[in-house]
Design a protein around this motif. Structure first.
Motif, PDB file in Angstrom:
ATOM      1  N   VAL A  77     -24.677  -5.810-107.966  1.00 26.98           N
ATOM      2  CA  VAL A  77     -24.960  -4.387-107.743  1.00 26.98           C
ATOM      3  C   VAL A  77     -23.646  -3.607-107.742  1.00 26.98           C
ATOM      4  O   VAL A  77     -23.533  -2.543-108.352  1.00 26.98           O
ATOM      5  CB  VAL A  77     -25.731  -4.182-106.422  1.00 26.98           C
ATOM      6  CG1 VAL A  77     -25.838  -2.716-106.068  1.00 26.98           C
ATOM      7  CG2 VAL A  77     -27.114  -4.808-106.515  1.00 26.98           C
ATOM      8  N   ASP A  78     -22.627  -4.167-107.076  1.00 26.94           N
ATOM      9  CA  ASP A  78     -21.315  -3.523-107.059  1.00 26.94           C
ATOM     10  C   ASP A  78     -20.715  -3.465-108.460  1.00 26.94           C
ATOM     11  O   ASP A  78     -20.099  -2.469-108.842  1.00 26.94           O
ATOM     12  CB  ASP A  78     -20.350  -4.264-106.136  1.00 26.94           C
ATOM     13  CG  ASP A  78     -20.727  -4.141-104.667  1.00 26.94           C
ATOM     14  OD1 ASP A  78     -21.405  -3.164-104.310  1.00 26.94           O
ATOM     15  OD2 ASP A  78     -20.335  -5.032-103.886  1.00 26.94           O
ATOM     16  N   VAL A  79     -20.879  -4.540-109.235  1.00 21.77           N
ATOM     17  CA  VAL A  79     -20.353  -4.584-110.605  1.00 21.77           C
ATOM     18  C   VAL A  79     -20.961  -3.454-111.438  1.00 21.77           C
ATOM     19  O   VAL A  79     -20.256  -2.726-112.144  1.00 21.77           O
ATOM     20  CB  VAL A  79     -20.621  -5.955-111.272  1.00 21.77           C
ATOM     21  CG1 VAL A  79     -20.336  -5.917-112.766  1.00 21.77           C
ATOM     22  CG2 VAL A  79     -19.788  -7.045-110.598  1.00 21.77           C
ATOM     23  N   ILE A  80     -22.263  -3.288-111.330  1.00 18.64           N
ATOM     24  CA  ILE A  80     -22.950  -2.222-112.070  1.00 18.64           C
ATOM     25  C   ILE A  80     -22.420  -0.855-111.644  1.00 18.64           C
ATOM     26  O   ILE A  80     -22.148   0.007-112.478  1.00 18.64           O
ATOM     27  CB  ILE A  80     -24.482  -2.319-111.888  1.00 18.64           C
ATOM     28  CG1 ILE A  80     -24.977  -3.604-112.563  1.00 18.64           C
ATOM     29  CG2 ILE A  80     -25.186  -1.088-112.428  1.00 18.64           C
ATOM     30  CD1 ILE A  80     -26.392  -3.992-112.194  1.00 18.64           C
ATOM     31  N   SER A  81     -22.232  -0.676-110.337  1.00 19.49           N
ATOM     32  CA  SER A  81     -21.687   0.594-109.835  1.00 19.49           C
ATOM     33  C   SER A  81     -20.268   0.830-110.347  1.00 19.49           C
ATOM     34  O   SER A  81     -19.924   1.935-110.753  1.00 19.49           O
ATOM     35  CB  SER A  81     -21.672   0.608-108.308  1.00 19.49           C
ATOM     36  OG  SER A  81     -22.980   0.617-107.808  1.00 19.49           O
ATOM     37  N   MET A  82     -19.457  -0.215-110.323  1.00 16.03           N
ATOM     38  CA  MET A  82     -18.070  -0.083-110.781  1.00 16.03           C
ATOM     39  C   MET A  82     -17.993   0.277-112.261  1.00 16.03           C
ATOM     40  O   MET A  82     -17.115   1.030-112.675  1.00 16.03           O
ATOM     41  CB  MET A  82     -17.317  -1.399-110.553  1.00 16.03           C
ATOM     42  CG  MET A  82     -17.026  -1.722-109.126  1.00 16.03           C
ATOM     43  SD  MET A  82     -16.167  -3.321-109.056  1.00 16.03           S
ATOM     44  CE  MET A  82     -16.547  -3.825-107.405  1.00 16.03           C
ATOM     45  N   LEU A  83     -18.901  -0.280-113.048  1.00 14.36           N
ATOM     46  CA  LEU A  83     -18.881  -0.021-114.484  1.00 14.36           C
ATOM     47  C   LEU A  83     -19.478   1.332-114.849  1.00 14.36           C
ATOM     48  O   LEU A  83     -19.137   1.912-115.869  1.00 14.36           O
ATOM     49  CB  LEU A  83     -19.619  -1.133-115.236  1.00 14.36           C
ATOM     50  CG  LEU A  83     -18.945  -2.504-115.205  1.00 14.36           C
ATOM     51  CD1 LEU A  83     -19.842  -3.550-115.845  1.00 14.36           C
ATOM     52  CD2 LEU A  83     -17.578  -2.465-115.869  1.00 14.36           C
ATOM     53  N   SER A  84     -20.360   1.842-114.004  1.00 12.69           N
ATOM     54  CA  SER A  84     -21.037   3.094-114.350  1.00 12.69           C
ATOM     55  C   SER A  84     -20.440   4.329-113.671  1.00 12.69           C
ATOM     56  O   SER A  84     -20.686   5.449-114.107  1.00 12.69           O
ATOM     57  CB  SER A  84     -22.528   2.989-114.026  1.00 12.69           C
ATOM     58  OG  SER A  84     -22.722   2.763-112.651  1.00 12.69           O
ATOM     59  N   LYS A  85     -19.687   4.151-112.624  1.00 10.94           N
ATOM     60  CA  LYS A  85     -19.110   5.284-111.895  1.00 10.94           C
ATOM     61  C   LYS A  85     -17.601   5.272-112.027  1.00 10.94           C
ATOM     62  O   LYS A  85     -16.909   4.506-111.359  1.00 10.94           O
ATOM     63  CB  LYS A  85     -19.503   5.216-110.420  1.00 10.94           C
ATOM     64  CG  LYS A  85     -20.990   5.323-110.190  1.00 10.94           C
ATOM     65  CD  LYS A  85     -21.326   5.179-108.737  1.00 10.94           C
ATOM     66  CE  LYS A  85     -22.841   5.179-108.549  1.00 10.94           C
ATOM     67  NZ  LYS A  85     -23.219   4.809-107.196  1.00 10.94           N
ATOM     68  N   GLU A  86     -17.096   6.126-112.892  1.00  9.66           N
ATOM     69  CA  GLU A  86     -15.657   6.160-113.168  1.00  9.66           C
ATOM     70  C   GLU A  86     -14.830   6.580-111.960  1.00  9.66           C
ATOM     71  O   GLU A  86     -13.642   6.277-111.886  1.00  9.66           O
ATOM     72  CB  GLU A  86     -15.374   7.092-114.332  1.00  9.66           C
ATOM     73  CG  GLU A  86     -15.947   6.608-115.636  1.00  9.66           C
ATOM     74  CD  GLU A  86     -15.726   7.600-116.765  1.00  9.66           C
ATOM     75  OE1 GLU A  86     -14.898   8.515-116.601  1.00  9.66           O
ATOM     76  OE2 GLU A  86     -16.384   7.450-117.796  1.00  9.66           O
ATOM     77  N   THR A  87     -15.435   7.276-111.024  1.00 15.80           N
ATOM     78  CA  THR A  87     -14.685   7.767-109.866  1.00 15.80           C
ATOM     79  C   THR A  87     -14.564   6.727-108.761  1.00 15.80           C
ATOM     80  O   THR A  87     -13.782   6.916-107.830  1.00 15.80           O
ATOM     81  CB  THR A  87     -15.349   9.033-109.290  1.00 15.80           C
ATOM     82  OG1 THR A  87     -16.695   8.723-108.927  1.00 15.80           O
ATOM     83  CG2 THR A  87     -15.322  10.160-110.307  1.00 15.80           C
ATOM     84  N   LEU A  88     -15.315   5.657-108.846  1.00 14.08           N
ATOM     85  CA  LEU A  88     -15.270   4.608-107.825  1.00 14.08           C
ATOM     86  C   LEU A  88     -13.928   3.883-107.895  1.00 14.08           C
ATOM     87  O   LEU A  88     -13.535   3.378-108.942  1.00 14.08           O
ATOM     88  CB  LEU A  88     -16.420   3.617-108.044  1.00 14.08           C
ATOM     89  CG  LEU A  88     -16.660   2.586-106.956  1.00 14.08           C
ATOM     90  CD1 LEU A  88     -17.031   3.277-105.638  1.00 14.08           C
ATOM     91  CD2 LEU A  88     -17.776   1.652-107.375  1.00 14.08           C
ATOM     92  N   GLN A  89     -13.193   3.872-106.778  1.00 11.52           N
ATOM     93  CA  GLN A  89     -11.876   3.236-106.721  1.00 11.52           C
ATOM     94  C   GLN A  89     -12.028   1.725-106.716  1.00 11.52           C
ATOM     95  O   GLN A  89     -12.816   1.181-105.948  1.00 11.52           O
ATOM     96  CB  GLN A  89     -11.137   3.707-105.464  1.00 11.52           C
ATOM     97  CG  GLN A  89      -9.723   3.218-105.361  1.00 11.52           C
ATOM     98  CD  GLN A  89      -8.780   3.945-106.308  1.00 11.52           C
ATOM     99  OE1 GLN A  89      -9.161   4.385-107.379  1.00 11.52           O
ATOM    100  NE2 GLN A  89      -7.543   4.080-105.902  1.00 11.52           N
ATOM    101  N   LEU A  90     -11.259   1.018-107.555  1.00 11.78           N
ATOM    102  CA  LEU A  90     -11.316  -0.439-107.631  1.00 11.78           C
ATOM    103  C   LEU A  90     -10.108  -1.049-106.928  1.00 11.78           C
ATOM    104  O   LEU A  90      -8.997  -0.545-107.040  1.00 11.78           O
ATOM    105  CB  LEU A  90     -11.322  -0.897-109.099  1.00 11.78           C
ATOM    106  CG  LEU A  90     -12.420  -0.338-109.987  1.00 11.78           C
ATOM    107  CD1 LEU A  90     -12.269  -0.892-111.402  1.00 11.78           C
ATOM    108  CD2 LEU A  90     -13.784  -0.654-109.436  1.00 11.78           C
TER     109      LEU A  90
END
Length: 131
Positions: A77-90
């Protein structure tokens, strides 16, 4: 095979995440550390149909998926969020658990693993050993 399974025969909920990330492991880690992540892809992809920042983000997420400790890996679920939300800090990735270090000439470094060949046709390798 994720480290927790290889070490302790434990299947975690993040085994699939590890498998996703291992696809990029050997090539991407060294390029990532050298700041050359874009060298991982075919230059024709970057002809305008693909943004370099998107490619680097995919590599970054892949490297997060192969962290040694399962607790350090994201969920799918986090992977999908990271790939789809450019503003999410990694978070920055740590060196993967089973990274094989290579020298500049392409040969394996001191961490080279010597495997005994147990296959006649080089298609499979089996090791006969009692449990």
């Amino acid at each position: 095979m994720p480290p927790e399974y290889a070490r302790n025969d434990v299947v975690s909920m993040k085994t699939d995440v590890f498998s996703y990330g291992v696809l990029l492991l050997e090539i991407a880690w060294q390029l990532w550390n050298e700041g050359k992540g874009l060298e991982l892809i075919d230059p024709t992809i970057l002809d305008g149909s693909c943004l370099p920042s998107d490619v680097l983000r995919c590599i970054h997420v892949g490297l997060l998926c192969v962290q040694d400790q399962a607790t350090d890996r994201p969920t799918m679920v986090d992977v999908i969020s990271m790939l789809s939300k450019e503003t999410l800090q990694l978070f920055p990735p740590k060196q993967p658990a089973f990274f094989v270090n290579t020298n500049q000439d392409g040969s394996l470094g001191s961490s080279e693993i010597k495997l005994e060949k147990c296959s006649i046709n080089n298609v499979t390798q089996s090791q006969m050993e009692a449990r």
